[in-house]
Design a protein around this motif. Structure first.
Motif, PDB file in Angstrom:
ATOM      1  N   ALA A  17       0.829  -1.210   0.000  1.00  0.00           N
ATOM      2  CA  ALA A  17       0.000   0.000   0.000  1.00  0.00           C
ATOM      3  C   ALA A  17       0.858   1.252   0.000  1.00  0.00           C
ATOM      4  O   ALA A  17       0.550   2.239  -0.683  1.00  0.00           O
ATOM      5  CB  ALA A  17      -0.935  -0.013   1.210  1.00  0.00           C
ATOM      6  N   ALA A  18       1.955   1.240   0.750  1.00  0.00           N
ATOM      7  CA  ALA A  18       2.859   2.398   0.771  1.00  0.00           C
ATOM      8  C   ALA A  18       3.478   2.619  -0.606  1.00  0.00           C
ATOM      9  O   ALA A  18       3.607   3.768  -1.062  1.00  0.00           O
ATOM     10  CB  ALA A  18       3.944   2.197   1.823  1.00  0.00           C
ATOM     11  N   ALA A  19       3.836   1.539  -1.282  1.00  0.00           N
ATOM     12  CA  ALA A  19       4.425   1.660  -2.625  1.00  0.00           C
ATOM     13  C   ALA A  19       3.405   2.211  -3.622  1.00  0.00           C
ATOM     14  O   ALA A  19       3.733   3.066  -4.450  1.00  0.00           O
ATOM     15  CB  ALA A  19       4.949   0.301  -3.096  1.00  0.00           C
ATOM     16  N   SER A  31      -3.987  13.956  -7.649  1.00  0.00           N
ATOM     17  CA  SER A  31      -4.308  15.047  -6.726  1.00  0.00           C
ATOM     18  C   SER A  31      -4.815  14.536  -5.385  1.00  0.00           C
ATOM     19  O   SER A  31      -4.862  15.285  -4.412  1.00  0.00           O
ATOM     20  CB  SER A  31      -5.350  15.976  -7.346  1.00  0.00           C
ATOM     21  OG  SER A  31      -6.542  15.273  -7.611  1.00  0.00           O
ATOM     22  N   GLY A  32      -5.190  13.274  -5.302  1.00  0.00           N
ATOM     23  CA  GLY A  32      -5.646  12.711  -4.044  1.00  0.00           C
ATOM     24  C   GLY A  32      -5.832  11.217  -4.169  1.00  0.00           C
ATOM     25  O   GLY A  32      -6.051  10.698  -5.259  1.00  0.00           O
ATOM     26  N   ILE A  33      -5.722  10.546  -3.035  1.00  0.00           N
ATOM     27  CA  ILE A  33      -5.886   9.100  -2.999  1.00  0.00           C
ATOM     28  C   ILE A  33      -6.801   8.763  -1.837  1.00  0.00           C
ATOM     29  O   ILE A  33      -6.641   9.306  -0.737  1.00  0.00           O
ATOM     30  CB  ILE A  33      -4.533   8.390  -2.851  1.00  0.00           C
ATOM     31  CG1 ILE A  33      -3.704   8.657  -4.115  1.00  0.00           C
ATOM     32  CG2 ILE A  33      -4.707   6.901  -2.591  1.00  0.00           C
ATOM     33  CD1 ILE A  33      -2.330   8.065  -4.109  1.00  0.00           C
ATOM     34  N   VAL A  34      -7.756   7.890  -2.078  1.00  0.00           N
ATOM     35  CA  VAL A  34      -8.678   7.450  -1.030  1.00  0.00           C
ATOM     36  C   VAL A  34      -8.647   5.930  -0.938  1.00  0.00           C
ATOM     37  O   VAL A  34      -8.300   5.245  -1.892  1.00  0.00           O
ATOM     38  CB  VAL A  34     -10.129   7.932  -1.279  1.00  0.00           C
ATOM     39  CG1 VAL A  34     -10.200   9.441  -1.274  1.00  0.00           C
ATOM     40  CG2 VAL A  34     -10.691   7.364  -2.551  1.00  0.00           C
ATOM     41  N   ALA A  35      -9.017   5.436   0.238  1.00  0.00           N
ATOM     42  CA  ALA A  35      -9.140   4.000   0.463  1.00  0.00           C
ATOM     43  C   ALA A  35     -10.353   3.780   1.347  1.00  0.00           C
ATOM     44  O   ALA A  35     -10.705   4.631   2.158  1.00  0.00           O
ATOM     45  CB  ALA A  35      -7.883   3.451   1.128  1.00  0.00           C
ATOM     46  N   ARG A  36     -10.976   2.643   1.195  1.00  0.00           N
ATOM     47  CA  ARG A  36     -12.183   2.337   1.955  1.00  0.00           C
ATOM     48  C   ARG A  36     -12.086   0.884   2.427  1.00  0.00           C
ATOM     49  O   ARG A  36     -11.584   0.024   1.721  1.00  0.00           O
ATOM     50  CB  ARG A  36     -13.402   2.514   1.045  1.00  0.00           C
ATOM     51  CG  ARG A  36     -14.723   2.358   1.723  1.00  0.00           C
ATOM     52  CD  ARG A  36     -15.875   2.583   0.764  1.00  0.00           C
ATOM     53  NE  ARG A  36     -15.938   3.893   0.189  1.00  0.00           N
ATOM     54  CZ  ARG A  36     -16.607   4.927   0.711  1.00  0.00           C
ATOM     55  NH1 ARG A  36     -17.238   4.787   1.851  1.00  0.00           N
ATOM     56  NH2 ARG A  36     -16.627   6.084   0.105  1.00  0.00           N
ATOM     57  N   GLY A  52      -0.286   6.625   6.438  1.00  0.00           N
ATOM     58  CA  GLY A  52      -0.518   8.055   6.546  1.00  0.00           C
ATOM     59  C   GLY A  52      -1.860   8.567   6.070  1.00  0.00           C
ATOM     60  O   GLY A  52      -2.078   9.778   6.028  1.00  0.00           O
ATOM     61  N   LEU A  53      -2.773   7.659   5.699  1.00  0.00           N
ATOM     62  CA  LEU A  53      -4.095   8.123   5.307  1.00  0.00           C
ATOM     63  C   LEU A  53      -4.852   8.543   6.564  1.00  0.00           C
ATOM     64  O   LEU A  53      -4.630   8.004   7.648  1.00  0.00           O
ATOM     65  CB  LEU A  53      -4.853   7.026   4.562  1.00  0.00           C
ATOM     66  CG  LEU A  53      -4.210   6.501   3.280  1.00  0.00           C
ATOM     67  CD1 LEU A  53      -5.114   5.465   2.629  1.00  0.00           C
ATOM     68  CD2 LEU A  53      -3.887   7.615   2.312  1.00  0.00           C
ATOM     69  N   GLN A  54      -5.751   9.502   6.405  1.00  0.00           N
ATOM     70  CA  GLN A  54      -6.506  10.016   7.543  1.00  0.00           C
ATOM     71  C   GLN A  54      -7.985   9.705   7.374  1.00  0.00           C
ATOM     72  O   GLN A  54      -8.532   9.832   6.282  1.00  0.00           O
ATOM     73  CB  GLN A  54      -6.307  11.525   7.671  1.00  0.00           C
ATOM     74  CG  GLN A  54      -4.887  11.902   8.007  1.00  0.00           C
ATOM     75  CD  GLN A  54      -4.676  13.394   8.082  1.00  0.00           C
ATOM     76  OE1 GLN A  54      -5.488  14.182   7.618  1.00  0.00           O
ATOM     77  NE2 GLN A  54      -3.557  13.788   8.659  1.00  0.00           N
ATOM     78  N   PHE A  55      -8.607   9.338   8.494  1.00  0.00           N
ATOM     79  CA  PHE A  55     -10.033   9.039   8.484  1.00  0.00           C
ATOM     80  C   PHE A  55     -10.813  10.258   8.027  1.00  0.00           C
ATOM     81  O   PHE A  55     -10.536  11.378   8.435  1.00  0.00           O
ATOM     82  CB  PHE A  55     -10.507   8.627   9.883  1.00  0.00           C
ATOM     83  CG  PHE A  55     -11.999   8.442   9.956  1.00  0.00           C
ATOM     84  CD1 PHE A  55     -12.581   7.286   9.471  1.00  0.00           C
ATOM     85  CD2 PHE A  55     -12.808   9.438  10.470  1.00  0.00           C
ATOM     86  CE1 PHE A  55     -13.961   7.117   9.521  1.00  0.00           C
ATOM     87  CE2 PHE A  55     -14.178   9.278  10.535  1.00  0.00           C
ATOM     88  CZ  PHE A  55     -14.754   8.114  10.053  1.00  0.00           C
ATOM     89  N   GLN A  71      -5.697  10.476   1.650  1.00  0.00           N
ATOM     90  CA  GLN A  71      -4.324  10.953   1.734  1.00  0.00           C
ATOM     91  C   GLN A  71      -4.378  12.460   2.004  1.00  0.00           C
ATOM     92  O   GLN A  71      -5.061  13.192   1.286  1.00  0.00           O
ATOM     93  CB  GLN A  71      -3.603  10.652   0.413  1.00  0.00           C
ATOM     94  CG  GLN A  71      -2.242  11.256   0.261  1.00  0.00           C
ATOM     95  CD  GLN A  71      -2.250  12.421  -0.709  1.00  0.00           C
ATOM     96  OE1 GLN A  71      -3.066  12.509  -1.621  1.00  0.00           O
ATOM     97  NE2 GLN A  71      -1.358  13.328  -0.508  1.00  0.00           N
ATOM     98  N   PRO A  72      -3.727  12.908   3.090  1.00  0.00           N
ATOM     99  CA  PRO A  72      -3.774  14.344   3.390  1.00  0.00           C
ATOM    100  C   PRO A  72      -3.001  15.152   2.356  1.00  0.00           C
ATOM    101  O   PRO A  72      -1.982  14.698   1.832  1.00  0.00           O
ATOM    102  CB  PRO A  72      -3.133  14.450   4.768  1.00  0.00           C
ATOM    103  CG  PRO A  72      -2.288  13.229   4.900  1.00  0.00           C
ATOM    104  CD  PRO A  72      -2.936  12.174   4.041  1.00  0.00           C
ATOM    105  N   THR A  73      -3.503  16.322   2.059  1.00  0.00           N
ATOM    106  CA  THR A  73      -2.805  17.234   1.150  1.00  0.00           C
ATOM    107  C   THR A  73      -2.512  18.515   1.909  1.00  0.00           C
ATOM    108  O   THR A  73      -3.108  18.795   2.962  1.00  0.00           O
ATOM    109  CB  THR A  73      -3.653  17.551  -0.094  1.00  0.00           C
ATOM    110  OG1 THR A  73      -4.886  18.128   0.348  1.00  0.00           O
ATOM    111  CG2 THR A  73      -3.925  16.302  -0.914  1.00  0.00           C
TER     112      THR A  73
END
Length: 77
Positions: A17-19, A31-36, A52-55, A71-73
């Protein structure tokens, strides 16, 4: 990510996931990445937090309660 149970706990999902996150940000310039994940899947939620993803929010997908992480921006920190 999805791994057979015998592979759980070895860090494979976090490493992969980090890669993917790095590739999306630095190579694809997304511009952004999300996961669910389903809320009961604490292993996957932990992976999202480790990279490092944030809820962001809870939701429903196919009748299952899910947790959305993003993913925080710089403009959201």
């Amino acid at each position: 990510w999805r791994y057979a149970k015998h592979a759980w706990g070895n860090g494979y999902a976090t490493e992969a996931a980090a890669a993917v996150l790095d590739y999306g940000i630095n190579t694809l310039k997304l511009s952004g990445i999300v996961a669910r994940s389903a809320v009961e899947n604490v292993g996957s939620i932990r992976v999202m937090e480790k990279i490092g993803l944030q809820f962001e929010a809870y939701g429903m997908v196919h009748g299952r309660r899910t947790a959305l992480y993003r993913q925080p921006t710089a403009d959201r920190l």
